[in-house]
Design a protein around this motif. Structure first.
Motif, PDB file in Angstrom:
ATOM      1  N   VAL A 101       0.843  -1.203   0.000  1.00 21.21           N
ATOM      2  CA  VAL A 101       0.000   0.000   0.000  1.00 21.21           C
ATOM      3  C   VAL A 101       0.877   1.251   0.000  1.00 21.21           C
ATOM      4  CG1 VAL A 101      -1.637   1.322   1.401  1.00 21.21           C
ATOM      5  CG2 VAL A 101      -2.020  -1.110   0.998  1.00 21.21           C
ATOM      6  N   GLY A 143     -17.269  -2.576  -4.522  1.00 20.15           N
ATOM      7  CA  GLY A 143     -15.994  -3.270  -4.326  1.00 20.15           C
ATOM      8  C   GLY A 143     -15.397  -3.665  -5.665  1.00 20.15           C
ATOM      9  N   THR A 170      -6.654  -0.508   3.934  1.00 14.85           N
ATOM     10  CA  THR A 170      -5.427  -0.911   4.644  1.00 14.85           C
ATOM     11  C   THR A 170      -4.675   0.332   5.111  1.00 14.85           C
ATOM     12  OG1 THR A 170      -5.262  -2.902   3.288  1.00 14.85           O
ATOM     13  CG2 THR A 170      -3.243  -2.185   4.405  1.00 14.85           C
ATOM     14  N   LEU A 214      -5.408 -11.272   8.201  1.00 12.81           N
ATOM     15  CA  LEU A 214      -4.589 -10.052   8.197  1.00 12.81           C
ATOM     16  C   LEU A 214      -4.679  -9.321   9.533  1.00 12.81           C
ATOM     17  CD1 LEU A 214      -5.028  -8.492   4.642  1.00 12.81           C
ATOM     18  CD2 LEU A 214      -3.256 -10.019   5.469  1.00 12.81           C
ATOM     19  N   GLU A 373      -7.616  -6.499  -4.111  1.00 12.17           N
ATOM     20  CA  GLU A 373      -6.893  -6.210  -5.369  1.00 12.17           C
ATOM     21  C   GLU A 373      -7.535  -6.927  -6.556  1.00 12.17           C
ATOM     22  OE1 GLU A 373      -4.472  -4.197  -5.851  1.00 12.17           O
ATOM     23  OE2 GLU A 373      -3.402  -3.921  -3.961  1.00 12.17           O
ATOM     24  N   ILE A 378     -12.874 -12.051 -10.519  1.00 12.25           N
ATOM     25  CA  ILE A 378     -12.718 -10.846 -11.361  1.00 12.25           C
ATOM     26  C   ILE A 378     -11.468 -11.004 -12.237  1.00 12.25           C
ATOM     27  CG2 ILE A 378     -12.109  -8.370 -11.273  1.00 12.25           C
ATOM     28  CD1 ILE A 378     -15.130  -8.887 -10.883  1.00 12.25           C
ATOM     29  N   LEU A 381     -12.219 -13.042 -15.162  1.00 10.19           N
ATOM     30  CA  LEU A 381     -12.930 -12.278 -16.196  1.00 10.19           C
ATOM     31  C   LEU A 381     -11.982 -11.360 -16.964  1.00 10.19           C
ATOM     32  CD1 LEU A 381     -16.273 -11.376 -14.340  1.00 10.19           C
ATOM     33  CD2 LEU A 381     -15.741 -13.364 -15.753  1.00 10.19           C
TER      34      LEU A 381
HETATM   35  P1  FAD Z   1     -17.896  -7.844  -4.051  1.00  5.67           P
HETATM   36  O1  FAD Z   1     -17.492  -6.962  -5.173  1.00  5.67           O
HETATM   37  O2  FAD Z   1     -19.208  -7.594  -3.401  1.00  5.67           O
HETATM   38  O3  FAD Z   1     -17.825  -9.356  -4.539  1.00  5.67           O
HETATM   39  C1  FAD Z   1     -18.448 -10.432  -3.810  1.00  5.67           C
HETATM   40  C2  FAD Z   1     -18.394 -11.690  -4.674  1.00  5.67           C
HETATM   41  O4  FAD Z   1     -19.086 -11.444  -5.908  1.00  5.67           O
HETATM   42  C3  FAD Z   1     -16.967 -12.084  -5.056  1.00  5.67           C
HETATM   43  O5  FAD Z   1     -16.861 -13.493  -5.067  1.00  5.67           O
HETATM   44  C4  FAD Z   1     -16.823 -11.556  -6.477  1.00  5.67           C
HETATM   45  O6  FAD Z   1     -15.879 -12.291  -7.254  1.00  5.67           O
HETATM   46  C5  FAD Z   1     -18.248 -11.767  -7.008  1.00  5.67           C
HETATM   47  N1  FAD Z   1     -18.528 -10.878  -8.133  1.00  5.67           N
HETATM   48  C6  FAD Z   1     -18.659  -9.518  -8.122  1.00  5.67           C
HETATM   49  N2  FAD Z   1     -18.888  -9.069  -9.360  1.00  5.67           N
HETATM   50  C7  FAD Z   1     -18.891 -10.131 -10.180  1.00  5.67           C
HETATM   51  C8  FAD Z   1     -19.052 -10.343 -11.589  1.00  5.67           C
HETATM   52  N3  FAD Z   1     -19.241  -9.321 -12.422  1.00  5.67           N
HETATM   53  N4  FAD Z   1     -19.013 -11.600 -12.067  1.00  5.67           N
HETATM   54  C9  FAD Z   1     -18.780 -12.657 -11.246  1.00  5.67           C
HETATM   55  N5  FAD Z   1     -18.621 -12.539  -9.911  1.00  5.67           N
HETATM   56  C10 FAD Z   1     -18.669 -11.308  -9.400  1.00  5.67           C
HETATM   57  N6  FAD Z   1      -9.763  -1.535  -0.947  1.00  5.67           N
HETATM   58  C11 FAD Z   1      -9.157  -0.327  -1.118  1.00  5.67           C
HETATM   59  O7  FAD Z   1      -9.623   0.522  -1.882  1.00  5.67           O
HETATM   60  N7  FAD Z   1      -8.012  -0.035  -0.426  1.00  5.67           N
HETATM   61  C12 FAD Z   1      -7.434  -0.891   0.442  1.00  5.67           C
HETATM   62  O8  FAD Z   1      -6.387  -0.588   1.032  1.00  5.67           O
HETATM   63  C13 FAD Z   1      -8.064  -2.164   0.644  1.00  5.67           C
HETATM   64  N8  FAD Z   1      -7.550  -3.032   1.559  1.00  5.67           N
HETATM   65  C14 FAD Z   1      -8.257  -4.178   1.855  1.00  5.67           C
HETATM   66  C15 FAD Z   1      -7.831  -4.986   2.918  1.00  5.67           C
HETATM   67  C16 FAD Z   1      -8.551  -6.126   3.253  1.00  5.67           C
HETATM   68  C17 FAD Z   1      -8.114  -6.956   4.423  1.00  5.67           C
HETATM   69  C18 FAD Z   1      -9.679  -6.505   2.483  1.00  5.67           C
HETATM   70  C19 FAD Z   1     -10.434  -7.760   2.802  1.00  5.67           C
HETATM   71  C20 FAD Z   1     -10.107  -5.716   1.433  1.00  5.67           C
HETATM   72  C21 FAD Z   1      -9.416  -4.534   1.116  1.00  5.67           C
HETATM   73  N9  FAD Z   1      -9.860  -3.670   0.114  1.00  5.67           N
HETATM   74  C22 FAD Z   1      -9.247  -2.447  -0.086  1.00  5.67           C
HETATM   75  C23 FAD Z   1     -11.125  -3.943  -0.577  1.00  5.67           C
HETATM   76  C24 FAD Z   1     -11.018  -4.978  -1.683  1.00  5.67           C
HETATM   77  O9  FAD Z   1     -10.374  -4.466  -2.804  1.00  5.67           O
HETATM   78  C25 FAD Z   1     -12.436  -5.455  -2.014  1.00  5.67           C
HETATM   79  O10 FAD Z   1     -12.874  -6.236  -0.924  1.00  5.67           O
HETATM   80  C26 FAD Z   1     -12.475  -6.270  -3.295  1.00  5.67           C
HETATM   81  O11 FAD Z   1     -12.242  -5.445  -4.427  1.00  5.67           O
HETATM   82  C27 FAD Z   1     -13.827  -6.994  -3.488  1.00  5.67           C
HETATM   83  O12 FAD Z   1     -14.900  -6.151  -3.244  1.00  5.67           O
HETATM   84  P2  FAD Z   1     -16.084  -6.605  -2.221  1.00  5.67           P
HETATM   85  O13 FAD Z   1     -15.464  -7.086  -0.981  1.00  5.67           O
HETATM   86  O14 FAD Z   1     -17.048  -5.476  -2.161  1.00  5.67           O
HETATM   87  O15 FAD Z   1     -16.756  -7.860  -2.922  1.00  5.67           O
END
Ligand code: FAD
Ligand code: TGC
Length: 393
Positions: A101, A143, A170, A214, A373, A378, A381
């Motif tokens: 980060v 997300g 993070t 983590l 990340e 994703i 895809l």
């Molecule tokens: P969602 O987007 O809600 O996804 C849930 C499920 O749906 C997943 O299985 C996904 O694959 C599936 N899904 C979603 N869309 C589709 C699609 N079109 N087709 C098929 N399947 C799909 N973010 C930051 O900006 N900065 C950070 O520093 C940061 N640090 C993090 C640290 C930790 C410990 C964690 C857990 C997350 C962090 N994140 C951070 C966020 C992280 O990037 C997101 O959690 C991640 O991008 C997924 O988003 P979501 O959790 O909202 O899941």
């Protein structure tokens, strides 16, 4: 202290593919992790404590912004940078996260999209670990699909006023500056990056508690309520979603290497354990075919992952890497590491659930790494779009 001393994993003379400098960087990082992180990480994980005491020593070794040139950064090649990430994550994914980060998600956007004044102000201090950063892209409702973000910046005289919520950030509550991605009214709602000093009125960071993963990393929610920043805090070179995604390329590349480190730790622990643990006719469990099959799977997959990461690193060094290549390294290597952690846990039997060994901690950490990340799916895809030419998001 760990029960076993790490012996390294090199099945096909992978080291012969590295330059002398790359091996030196890897060995230096390895020693640092053995001496400074391995002895304290289980205590940190239990306590849910980020080991802040390692920030200055890591800065002294050039770990922050390691692949950037100038501004007090080490100017490492991409493979050297990757090997540092590998060793950090062999210690703990949370500590590698912190460095990712700081480097790929905060220093890189300042370096790539910032003004000269922004670079001079932030990069040397961040390279020294005197100033810490966080990266705010994800929101509670956005997300995998950050383009839907609601955070907005509205120009008012010589200032921008920011409002919005960021989630799962993070280092959020320990950062001095947040790189906040927001839709800018002035730019027809295109996404832009803003440098938001975290002591500005209206900025609040609240830590996420109760994480099973983590635990040695700080994860926070950010709230921005009428946060005023000077107009010069806009990252002038940022333009559209491709700008934060450009940062993610850097961080995902590091994760592709980092995951190998976690896998190596699990494999090495399982191998050494299986050689001393005896069951049935006083034989080590390593003598059983089913245990050997698991060890063979792990060392084969680690070896393939090393070659994938190395080739992506070489492509990156020669300016030929595509984001789909980085997606393959992130997706494959994190999956591989998680499978290794699960198999290693199995080989350790009941001992596999205890923090005398690093395996269960790696397994729980890797569940986050699989999601952040860009989730595993994703990235499928992204690769799918690259080979078919059709977006399936
Ligand atoms: P969602 O987007 O809600 O996804 C849930 C499920 O749906 C997943 O299985 C996904 O694959 C599936 N899904 C979603 N869309 C589709 C699609 N079109 N087709 C098929 N399947 C799909 N973010 C930051 O900006 N900065 C950070 O520093 C940061 N640090 C993090 C640290 C930790 C410990 C964690 C857990 C997350 C962090 N994140 C951070 C966020 C992280 O990037 C997101 O959690 C991640 O991008 C997924 O988003 P979501 O959790 O909202 O899941
Ligand atoms: P899409 O229309 O495909 O693309 C928008 C624009 O971006 C370009 N682009 C990229 N540019 C650079 N790098 C990439 N990897 C790029 N991918 C796409 C694209 O060409 C386009 O450019 P232009 O000029 O036409 O504007 O965008 P989309 O909205 O359909 O989304 C694509 C998708 C799903 C791949 C993207 O949104 C995505 O990657 N989602 C995952 C989100 C994610 O990874 N979030 C991570 C948050 S940070 C984090 O998790 C830190 S954890 C840190 C730690 O602790 O280590």
């Amino acid at each position: 202290m760990p029960v076993f001393k790490f012996k390294g994993v090199d099945f096909i003379e992978f080291d012969s593919l590295l330059t002398d400098d790359e091996r030196l960087v890897r060995d230096t990082a390895r020693r640092f992790i053995e001496d400074n992180l391995v002895p304290i990480i289980e205590e940190c994980n239990r306590a849910g404590r980020f080991p802040r005491e390692l920030i200055t020593p890591m800065a002294d070794l050039g770990f922050f912004g390691a692949s950037l040139k100038g501004y007090g950064c080490a100017g490492m090649g991409n493979v050297e940078y990757g090997l540092v990430m590998q060793e950090l994550e062999r210690g703990d994914s949370g500590v590698r996260s912190f460095v990712s980060v700081q480097s790929a998600l905060c220093m890189y956007p300042i370096y790539a999209y910032g003004s000269d004044a922004q670079k001079d102000k932030w990069l040397p201090a961040m390279a020294k670990g005197e100033k810490l950063g966080c990266f705010g892209l994800t929101e509670p409702d956005f997300g995998s699909n950050p383009s839907g973000m609601r955070t907005r910046a509205v120009k008012s005289g010589n200032e921008y006023i920011l409002n919005g919520e960021k989630m799962w950030i993070t280092s959020g509550s320990i950062a001095d500056v947040a790189i906040v991605w927001a839709k800018s009214e002035e730019h027809n709602d295109r996404i832009k990056g803003f440098l938001v000093e975290t002591n500005r009125p209206g900025f609040k960071a609240s830590d996420v508690h109760g994480k099973w993963s983590l635990r040695a990393s700080v994860t926070s929610g950010l709230s921005l309520q009428d946060v005023r920043i000077p107009a010069e805090n806009l990252l002038p070179g940022s333009d559209g979603l491709k700008s934060p995604l450009g940062c993610l390329n850097q961080a995902r590349f590091g994760i592709g290497w980092g995951a190998i480190g976690a896998a190596m730790s699990c494999y090495d622990t399982a191998l050494q354990y299986s050689q001393v643990r005896k069951q049935f006719r006083d034989q080590p469990i390593a003598s059983h075919q089913l245990v050997q099959e698991k060890l063979a799977w792990m060392v084969s997959e680690i070896t393939k992952a090393q070659l994938l990461a190395l080739q992506v690193g070489r492509l990156k060094d020669s300016g030929k890497v595509g984001h789909q290549h980085i997606s393959m390294a992130k997706r494959n290597n994190v999956w591989m590491a998680l499978e290794c952690a699960r198999m290693a846990r199995d080989i350790l039997g009941a001992n596999g659930i205890a923090d005398d060994y690093p395996v269960m901690r790696h397994m729980m950490n890797l569940e986050s790494v699989k999601t952040y990340e860009g989730t595993h799916d994703i990235h499928a895809l992204i690769i799918g779009e690259s080979v078919t030419g059709i977006s399936a998001f």
